[in-house]
Write a protein that holds these residues in place. Structure first.
Motif, PDB file in Angstrom:
ATOM      1  N   PRO A   5       7.162   4.367 -14.203  1.00 22.91           N
ATOM      2  CA  PRO A   5       6.076   3.090 -14.220  1.00 22.91           C
ATOM      3  C   PRO A   5       6.062   2.756 -12.977  1.00 22.91           C
ATOM      4  O   PRO A   5       6.499   2.989 -11.767  1.00 22.91           O
ATOM      5  N   LEU A   6       4.888   3.109 -12.202  1.00 24.87           N
ATOM      6  CA  LEU A   6       4.214   2.807 -11.298  1.00 24.87           C
ATOM      7  C   LEU A   6       4.267   1.122 -10.295  1.00 24.87           C
ATOM      8  O   LEU A   6       4.729   1.422  -9.289  1.00 24.87           O
ATOM      9  N   VAL A   7       4.987   0.090 -11.483  1.00 21.74           N
ATOM     10  CA  VAL A   7       5.068  -0.968 -10.714  1.00 21.74           C
ATOM     11  C   VAL A   7       6.024  -1.859 -11.325  1.00 21.74           C
ATOM     12  O   VAL A   7       6.066  -1.563 -13.222  1.00 21.74           O
ATOM     13  N   ALA A  21      -2.486 -10.978 -11.873  1.00 22.36           N
ATOM     14  CA  ALA A  21      -2.773 -11.315 -10.715  1.00 22.36           C
ATOM     15  C   ALA A  21      -2.356 -10.088  -9.877  1.00 22.36           C
ATOM     16  O   ALA A  21      -3.170  -9.379  -8.668  1.00 22.36           O
ATOM     17  N   LEU A  22      -1.324  -9.918 -10.285  1.00 20.65           N
ATOM     18  CA  LEU A  22      -0.737  -8.761  -9.310  1.00 20.65           C
ATOM     19  C   LEU A  22      -1.548  -7.231 -10.217  1.00 20.65           C
ATOM     20  O   LEU A  22      -2.172  -6.498  -9.116  1.00 20.65           O
ATOM     21  N   VAL A  23      -2.167  -7.125 -10.844  1.00 21.98           N
ATOM     22  CA  VAL A  23      -2.840  -6.204 -11.081  1.00 21.98           C
ATOM     23  C   VAL A  23      -4.273  -5.899 -11.044  1.00 21.98           C
ATOM     24  O   VAL A  23      -4.874  -5.231 -10.796  1.00 21.98           O
TER      25      VAL A  23
END
Length: 65
Positions: A5-7, A21-23
């Motif tokens: 995963p990227l995050v 909010a993070l995305v």
């Protein structure tokens, strides 16, 4: 799906709102808009309808060009 995963969340349990909010923040920083391209150009037709700024410009706006 063998991709990494990227995050990933390392610590804690974020809420759905916090993840959203993070995305949103990550997407907005990765878009990379060019200010010159995003600014609409002003063509001669549009400029001809506007009075030129300056003293007495509202009087001159009704005169033929």
């Amino acid at each position: 799906m063998d991709e990494e995963p990227l995050v990933s969340v390392v610590r804690g349990v974020p809420t759905a709102e916090e993840l959203a909010a993070l995305v949103g923040a990550l997407i907005s920083t990765s878009i990379g808009t060019d200010p010159a391209k995003s600014r609409p150009s002003t063509d001669a037709w549009l400029r001809s309808a506007r009075p030129s700024p300056g003293r007495g410009s509202w009087r001159e706006s009704g005169l033929p060009r």
